[in-house]
Enzyme design. Sequence first.
Site, PDB file in Angstrom:
ATOM      1  N   ASP A 144      -4.290   3.492   0.927  1.00 27.60           N
ATOM      2  CA  ASP A 144      -5.490   3.083   1.634  1.00 27.60           C
ATOM      3  C   ASP A 144      -6.147   4.291   2.323  1.00 27.60           C
ATOM      4  O   ASP A 144      -6.930   4.109   3.245  1.00 27.60           O
ATOM      5  CB  ASP A 144      -5.062   2.074   2.720  1.00 27.60           C
ATOM      6  CG  ASP A 144      -6.051   0.956   2.896  1.00 27.60           C
ATOM      7  OD1 ASP A 144      -7.163   1.080   2.395  1.00 27.60           O
ATOM      8  OD2 ASP A 144      -5.698  -0.021   3.571  1.00 27.60           O
ATOM      9  N   CYS A 198      -2.314 -15.470 -13.619  1.00 26.87           N
ATOM     10  CA  CYS A 198      -2.878 -16.588 -12.843  1.00 26.87           C
ATOM     11  C   CYS A 198      -3.098 -17.847 -13.688  1.00 26.87           C
ATOM     12  O   CYS A 198      -3.044 -18.958 -13.150  1.00 26.87           O
ATOM     13  CB  CYS A 198      -4.203 -16.185 -12.197  1.00 26.87           C
ATOM     14  SG  CYS A 198      -3.987 -15.048 -10.834  1.00 26.87           S
ATOM     15  N   CYS A 201      -4.508 -21.504 -12.547  1.00 31.05           N
ATOM     16  CA  CYS A 201      -4.357 -21.702 -11.095  1.00 31.05           C
ATOM     17  C   CYS A 201      -5.593 -21.209 -10.338  1.00 31.05           C
ATOM     18  O   CYS A 201      -6.135 -20.146 -10.635  1.00 31.05           O
ATOM     19  CB  CYS A 201      -3.123 -20.942 -10.615  1.00 31.05           C
ATOM     20  SG  CYS A 201      -2.864 -21.071  -8.830  1.00 31.05           S
ATOM     21  N   CYS A 204      -5.883 -19.893  -4.576  1.00 33.86           N
ATOM     22  CA  CYS A 204      -6.463 -18.961  -3.594  1.00 33.86           C
ATOM     23  C   CYS A 204      -7.961 -19.224  -3.414  1.00 33.86           C
ATOM     24  O   CYS A 204      -8.475 -19.188  -2.290  1.00 33.86           O
ATOM     25  CB  CYS A 204      -6.202 -17.512  -4.002  1.00 33.86           C
ATOM     26  SG  CYS A 204      -6.862 -17.066  -5.618  1.00 33.86           S
TER      27      CYS A 204
HETATM   28  C1  B12 Z   1     -11.763  -2.500   0.832  1.00 38.55           C
HETATM   29  C2  B12 Z   1     -10.420  -3.181   1.031  1.00 38.55           C
HETATM   30  C3  B12 Z   1     -10.399  -4.426   1.676  1.00 38.55           C
HETATM   31  C4  B12 Z   1     -11.670  -5.196   1.975  1.00 38.55           C
HETATM   32  C5  B12 Z   1     -12.233  -5.766   0.658  1.00 38.55           C
HETATM   33  C6  B12 Z   1     -11.162  -6.456  -0.211  1.00 38.55           C
HETATM   34  C7  B12 Z   1     -11.390  -6.333  -1.706  1.00 38.55           C
HETATM   35  N1  B12 Z   1     -10.884  -7.289  -2.446  1.00 38.55           N
HETATM   36  O1  B12 Z   1     -12.000  -5.387  -2.180  1.00 38.55           O
HETATM   37  C8  B12 Z   1     -11.172  -6.270   2.998  1.00 38.55           C
HETATM   38  C9  B12 Z   1     -11.379  -5.772   4.411  1.00 38.55           C
HETATM   39  C10 B12 Z   1     -11.802  -7.647   2.871  1.00 38.55           C
HETATM   40  C11 B12 Z   1      -9.675  -6.276   2.692  1.00 38.55           C
HETATM   41  C12 B12 Z   1      -8.853  -7.330   3.008  1.00 38.55           C
HETATM   42  C13 B12 Z   1      -7.487  -7.369   2.755  1.00 38.55           C
HETATM   43  N2  B12 Z   1      -6.737  -6.335   2.352  1.00 38.55           N
HETATM   44 CO1  B12 Z   1      -7.491  -4.640   1.701  1.00 38.55          CO
HETATM   45  N3  B12 Z   1      -8.049  -3.030   0.870  1.00 38.55           N
HETATM   46  C14 B12 Z   1      -9.225  -2.563   0.573  1.00 38.55           C
HETATM   47  C15 B12 Z   1      -9.115  -1.244  -0.220  1.00 38.55           C
HETATM   48  C16 B12 Z   1      -9.355  -0.082   0.740  1.00 38.55           C
HETATM   49  C17 B12 Z   1     -10.054  -1.096  -1.427  1.00 38.55           C
HETATM   50  C18 B12 Z   1     -10.114  -2.326  -2.385  1.00 38.55           C
HETATM   51  C19 B12 Z   1     -11.179  -2.119  -3.440  1.00 38.55           C
HETATM   52  O2  B12 Z   1     -11.109  -1.186  -4.233  1.00 38.55           O
HETATM   53  N4  B12 Z   1     -12.213  -2.973  -3.462  1.00 38.55           N
HETATM   54  C20 B12 Z   1     -13.324  -2.865  -4.394  1.00 38.55           C
HETATM   55  C21 B12 Z   1     -13.545  -4.162  -5.139  1.00 38.55           C
HETATM   56  C22 B12 Z   1     -14.702  -4.020  -6.129  1.00 38.55           C
HETATM   57  O3  B12 Z   1     -12.365  -4.355  -5.882  1.00 38.55           O
HETATM   58  P1  B12 Z   1     -11.561  -5.728  -5.947  1.00 38.55           P
HETATM   59  O4  B12 Z   1     -12.091  -6.722  -4.985  1.00 38.55           O
HETATM   60  O5  B12 Z   1     -10.112  -5.396  -5.921  1.00 38.55           O
HETATM   61  O6  B12 Z   1     -11.944  -6.274  -7.403  1.00 38.55           O
HETATM   62  C23 B12 Z   1     -11.336  -5.813  -8.609  1.00 38.55           C
HETATM   63  C24 B12 Z   1     -11.128  -6.981  -9.551  1.00 38.55           C
HETATM   64  O7  B12 Z   1     -12.254  -7.798  -9.454  1.00 38.55           O
HETATM   65  C25 B12 Z   1     -11.078  -6.249 -10.900  1.00 38.55           C
HETATM   66  N5  B12 Z   1     -11.491  -7.102 -11.991  1.00 38.55           N
HETATM   67  C26 B12 Z   1     -12.740  -7.318 -12.421  1.00 38.55           C
HETATM   68  N6  B12 Z   1     -12.720  -8.213 -13.430  1.00 38.55           N
HETATM   69  C27 B12 Z   1     -11.436  -8.574 -13.639  1.00 38.55           C
HETATM   70  C28 B12 Z   1     -10.864  -9.464 -14.536  1.00 38.55           C
HETATM   71  C29 B12 Z   1      -9.475  -9.616 -14.525  1.00 38.55           C
HETATM   72  C30 B12 Z   1      -8.841 -10.592 -15.494  1.00 38.55           C
HETATM   73  C31 B12 Z   1      -8.664  -8.880 -13.622  1.00 38.55           C
HETATM   74  C32 B12 Z   1      -7.149  -9.024 -13.611  1.00 38.55           C
HETATM   75  C33 B12 Z   1      -9.256  -7.985 -12.709  1.00 38.55           C
HETATM   76  C34 B12 Z   1     -10.640  -7.859 -12.737  1.00 38.55           C
HETATM   77  O8  B12 Z   1     -11.970  -5.142 -10.778  1.00 38.55           O
HETATM   78  C35 B12 Z   1     -12.310  -4.926  -9.408  1.00 38.55           C
HETATM   79  C36 B12 Z   1     -12.226  -3.443  -9.093  1.00 38.55           C
HETATM   80  O9  B12 Z   1     -10.900  -2.951  -9.188  1.00 38.55           O
HETATM   81  C37 B12 Z   1      -7.606  -1.320  -0.694  1.00 38.55           C
HETATM   82  C38 B12 Z   1      -6.864   0.040  -0.751  1.00 38.55           C
HETATM   83  C39 B12 Z   1      -7.273   0.813  -1.981  1.00 38.55           C
HETATM   84  N7  B12 Z   1      -7.695   2.055  -1.812  1.00 38.55           N
HETATM   85  O10 B12 Z   1      -7.237   0.293  -3.089  1.00 38.55           O
HETATM   86  C40 B12 Z   1      -6.939  -2.248   0.371  1.00 38.55           C
HETATM   87  C41 B12 Z   1      -5.896  -3.262  -0.137  1.00 38.55           C
HETATM   88  C42 B12 Z   1      -6.462  -3.937  -1.346  1.00 38.55           C
HETATM   89  N8  B12 Z   1      -5.825  -4.243   0.939  1.00 38.55           N
HETATM   90  C43 B12 Z   1      -4.667  -4.762   1.109  1.00 38.55           C
HETATM   91  C44 B12 Z   1      -4.374  -5.849   1.989  1.00 38.55           C
HETATM   92  C45 B12 Z   1      -2.916  -6.076   2.324  1.00 38.55           C
HETATM   93  C46 B12 Z   1      -5.406  -6.652   2.492  1.00 38.55           C
HETATM   94  C47 B12 Z   1      -5.278  -7.992   3.230  1.00 38.55           C
HETATM   95  C48 B12 Z   1      -4.146  -8.894   2.719  1.00 38.55           C
HETATM   96  C49 B12 Z   1      -5.141  -7.730   4.757  1.00 38.55           C
HETATM   97  C50 B12 Z   1      -5.193  -8.978   5.629  1.00 38.55           C
HETATM   98  N9  B12 Z   1      -4.224  -9.850   5.576  1.00 38.55           N
HETATM   99  O11 B12 Z   1      -6.100  -9.162   6.408  1.00 38.55           O
HETATM  100  C51 B12 Z   1      -6.667  -8.617   2.966  1.00 38.55           C
HETATM  101  C52 B12 Z   1      -6.679  -9.433   1.653  1.00 38.55           C
HETATM  102  C53 B12 Z   1      -8.037  -9.970   1.262  1.00 38.55           C
HETATM  103  C54 B12 Z   1      -8.279  -9.925  -0.260  1.00 38.55           C
HETATM  104  N10 B12 Z   1      -8.062 -11.037  -0.947  1.00 38.55           N
HETATM  105  O12 B12 Z   1      -8.662  -8.880  -0.788  1.00 38.55           O
HETATM  106  C55 B12 Z   1      -3.634  -4.150   0.170  1.00 38.55           C
HETATM  107  C56 B12 Z   1      -3.341  -5.152  -0.948  1.00 38.55           C
HETATM  108  C57 B12 Z   1      -1.951  -5.023  -1.555  1.00 38.55           C
HETATM  109  C58 B12 Z   1      -1.842  -5.871  -2.800  1.00 38.55           C
HETATM  110  N11 B12 Z   1      -0.703  -6.500  -2.990  1.00 38.55           N
HETATM  111  O13 B12 Z   1      -2.749  -5.956  -3.582  1.00 38.55           O
HETATM  112  C59 B12 Z   1      -4.385  -2.828  -0.309  1.00 38.55           C
HETATM  113  C60 B12 Z   1      -4.107  -2.397  -1.747  1.00 38.55           C
HETATM  114  C61 B12 Z   1      -3.966  -1.728   0.675  1.00 38.55           C
HETATM  115  C62 B12 Z   1      -2.542  -1.219   0.420  1.00 38.55           C
HETATM  116  N12 B12 Z   1      -2.392   0.088   0.249  1.00 38.55           N
HETATM  117  O14 B12 Z   1      -1.578  -1.946   0.376  1.00 38.55           O
HETATM  118  N13 B12 Z   1      -9.292  -5.131   2.053  1.00 38.55           N
END
Ligand code: B12
Length: 355
Positions: A144, A198, A201, A204
Site C-alpha cells: 500500500d 466467485c 455468488c 458482497c
Molecule cells: C485505493 C484502495 C482502497 C480504496 C478503494 C478500494 C478499491 N477497491 O479500489 C478504499 C479506501 C475504498 C479501500 C478500502 C478497503 N481496503 Co484498500 N486499498 C486501496 C489500494 C491502495 C489500491 C486499490 C486499487 O488499485 N484500486 C483501483 C481500482 C480500479 O481497482 P479495483 O477496485 O481493485 O478493481 C479491479 C477489478 O475491478 C479488476 N477487474 C476488472 N474486471 C475484472 C473482471 C474479473 C473477472 C476480475 C477477477 C477482476 C476484474 O480490475 C480492477 C483494477 O485492478 C490497495 C493497495 C494497492 N496498492 O493495491 C489497498 C487494498 C486493496 N486495501 C485493502 C484493504 C484491507 C481494504 C479494506 C478491507 C479496509 C477496511 N476494512 O476498511 C477496504 C475494503 C473495501 C473494498 N471492497 O475494496 C487491502 C486488500 C487485501 C486483499 N485481500 O485484497 C489492500 C490490497 C492493501 C494491502 N496491502 O493489503 N481501499
Amino acid sequence: MWTESFETPHMDSMKIKNDIRKKLIELGFDAVGFSRPLIPERNRSRYLQFVENEEYGTMRWMSRRMEFRLDPKRLWAGVESVIVAGINYAPPLNHRSNPADDRVLRISRYAWNMDYHPVVIDRLKRAGDWMSAAYGGKYKAYTDTGPVMEKALASAAGIGSQGKNTLAVSPEFGPWLFLGVILTDLKIDPDEPADDTCGECSACIDRCPGSAITAPYRMDPRKCIAYLTIEHKGAVPEPMRETIGNRVYGCDDCITACPKGGDTPPSEEPAFVPLPDRIGPDPFMLLRLDKKAFNAHFSGSPIKRIGVNKFLSNLLICLGNCRRTDCREMIVPLRRHDSAVVRESALWALSRFDG
Ligand code: B12
C-alpha cells in the site's frame, strides 16, 4: 521454465523459490506466490476507466504515476519477478458477525489492533535483505506504499483471485489477507494464476451498505464506507451520512459477507489479535479524547492516521444515526469545536436527535 535464462545457471530455480517461500513463511506470512511483472488486461482497462471517471474521489494520488501502476517494468526497468505475500488477519470465529444491536459502535476488523503497514513492510524488507545476501540482486518492497496493483499481482501469483468485492480472495484465507509485494531482479519461475471462484455468488454486492459494488468486480470508492470514514477529505457528504450507520472507522461488510472467509482459521499473528476496546467501543470515552489523548490511545493503530478531528466527526455522525441521546450532553459543547468538520457533524448529530 525460466531456469535456462538464469544469470547464475548452477542455481536451481526451484530451490531458490522454495527457500524464499520458506523464509517468508518463517517471517510470519501465511500465503506466498510468484508471478511475472505483468498486469492482466482486465485490470489495466478497469483502472483506466476508474481514473477517467474520477472514481477515486479525494484520493487523487490514485490518478498519478499511472504508467507505473499499469506496468511494473516502468516502475523499475530491472524487475524480472514479483513475489506476493499475505498475512491472515481473520478475527476469532465469534467475531465474524456484526453485533445484533445496531446502537453498538463498530470499527473495521482490520483496525482491531496494529497498523499492518509497518508490520508487513518490515517483514518484506527482512526477506528482501536475506534474498539479496543469499542470491544477490536488488529488490523493492511495497504494501500500500507505492504505485503497485497489489491485488492484480496477488491473483497473477496464485494467492487469491480478485472477488466481486474486488479483494484478493484466497482459497485458504478468504478475503482476510493483508498483501505485500516484493519486486526483484532475480528470475524466478511464476506460479499458476488463481482461478476466479466467485461463480454465481453475489453476497458482497447484496450486503454492501453503500451499494458501492456497482457491478461484479467493480467498486465505486465514493460510495464505500471505508473511503468515506478513512480516506475522504473534509466532511462526509450529507447524503452519505445515514449510510455510515454505526461504522466509526472503515467497513468490512463485503468481507464478513464472503462465504470464502466464513471458516478461515483465526489469525495467529499477535499484532492482529483484537484489542477488547476496539470491539463495540465506548462512545463516552471516545468523545473525551483530545488530540494528545487520541494519539496516545491509538498509538500503533491505523486509526491514528486519520487524526482526531476526522475521527470525532465520524463518531458524531454514528451517534446521530444511532440516536444515542444519552451522549447529548457531551455533544452539545462540540458545536463550538475548533474544527469546522467536527462542528458540522455535532450539529448534524443533534439535529438527528431532535428530528
Ligand atoms: C485505493 C484502495 C482502497 C480504496 C478503494 C478500494 C478499491 N477497491 O479500489 C478504499 C479506501 C475504498 C479501500 C478500502 C478497503 N481496503 Co484498500 N486499498 C486501496 C489500494 C491502495 C489500491 C486499490 C486499487 O488499485 N484500486 C483501483 C481500482 C480500479 O481497482 P479495483 O477496485 O481493485 O478493481 C479491479 C477489478 O475491478 C479488476 N477487474 C476488472 N474486471 C475484472 C473482471 C474479473 C473477472 C476480475 C477477477 C477482476 C476484474 O480490475 C480492477 C483494477 O485492478 C490497495 C493497495 C494497492 N496498492 O493495491 C489497498 C487494498 C486493496 N486495501 C485493502 C484493504 C484491507 C481494504 C479494506 C478491507 C479496509 C477496511 N476494512 O476498511 C477496504 C475494503 C473495501 C473494498 N471492497 O475494496 C487491502 C486488500 C487485501 C486483499 N485481500 O485484497 C489492500 C490490497 C492493501 C494491502 N496491502 O493489503 N481501499
